[in-house]
Write an enzyme that holds these catalytic residues in place. Structure first.
Site: not given
Ligand SMILES: NC(=O)c1ccc[n+]([C@@H]2O[C@H](COP(=O)([O-])OP(=O)(O)OC[C@H]3O[C@@H](n4cnc5c(N)ncnc54)[C@H](O)[C@@H]3O)[C@@H](O)[C@H]2O)c1
Length: 268
Positions: A170, A163
């Site tokens: 994020k 990720y």
């Protein structure tokens, strides 16, 4: 597999106007949210990237939404999209930002080795600046207050395999949510994020090993099930409607409880 279910139809959003950004195809979280907002009587404008027009435009129309092409990396495109929203809807009661992007090389292997300056800037621009930009523009169309939300993921809080750069983006996005909530609170505009569990969308497919991550996530969750897009939409409905009127600056996990689980039993 996620247990799919229908949220009840009703009039929770009757008289409310909303902008939903980030429709690509029928699997998009934006589409799941648009369907539920429409089922509760909301009037919608829905944005998509021009390259997705063939699939996205009919989907937007299928829920009675006004389809608008918009590329968040292009100021002129944002100007035109928001001008169209203002012309068609006048004002907004809510806005949903469901947009993220990073180059594929930034979503595999070693975070330290594979993160480049350009890749860093690109991911932050599309996934975070676009939220700030859209929030500023949407807030100007909310004279009577409103609700703004975005979509985030657990990778903001914990380093997840592959990720990588999107986790950094994020984390920045969640921080931006809190700063915007503080700024816009006096105007009665609430700003929140939904931290969704893994859902099989185009975005997930762009993460190396994303499909395997999805396959394993039910077993790792408290509820032993995948996250249904309908429950993410249910949370969006709560945040966008008057039911959520005291919630702001919040990151709401809708992920079958995966965020609060410790290591699986076999590792203990
Ligand atoms: N799918 C998951 O497992 C999951 C989990 C948590 C959070 N999220 C987040 O949900 C949001 C929506 O993603 P999704 O899973 O529905 O996938 P998706 O691929 O259907 O949606 C992502 C959208 O971003 C749009 N986009 C990318 N670059 C853009 C640009 N320059 N201008 C305008 N739009 C652009 C894409 O066209 C697409 O419509 C993203 O922020 C994603 O990170 C997804």
């Amino acid at each position: 597999m996620a247990d799919e279910f229908d949220l009840p139809k009703g009039e929770l959003m009757k008289g409310k106007k909303g902008l939903i950004m980030g429709l690509a195809d029928s699997h998009s979280i934006a589409f799941g949210i648009a369907q539920q907002m429409a089922a509760q009587g909301a009037e919608l404008a829905i944005t998509y990237m021009e390259s997705n027009e063939r699939r996205a435009k009919p989907l937007a129309e299928s829920v009675g939404g006004l389809p608008i092409a918009c590329d968040v990396s292009d100021d002129a495109s944002m100007d035109a999209a928001f001008a169209q929203v203002e012309k068609s809807l006048g004002t907004l009661d809510f806005m949903v930002h469901a947009i993220a992007m990073a180059n594929r090389e930034q979503l595999m292997g070693s975070f330290v080795e594979n993160t480049t300056r350009d890749g860093f800037h690109f991911a932050l621009d599309i996934s975070v600046y676009s939220f700030v930009d859209a929030t500023r523009r949407a807030a100007k169309l909310m004279p009577n207050g409103g609700s703004i939300m975005t979509l985030t993921y657990l990778g903001a809080e914990r380093p997840m395999p592959n990720y990588n750069m999107m986790g950094v983006a994020k984390a920045a996005l969640e921080s931006a949510v809190r700063s915007a909530a503080r700024d816009l609170g006096p105007e009665k505009i609430r700003v929140n994020a939904i931290s969704a569990g893994a859902i099989r969308t185009l975005s997930l497919a762009g993460i190396s090993g994303g499909r395997q991550m999805h396959a394993k996530s039910a077993a790792l969750s408290a509820l032993r099930e995948n996250t249904a897009v309908e429950s993410v939409a249910g949370c969006a409905l709560w945040l966008a409607s008057d039911l959520g009127r005291s919630a702001t600056g919040e990151i709401v996990h809708v992920d079958a409880g995966i965020h609060m689980m410790g290591p699986p039993e076999e590792l203990l």
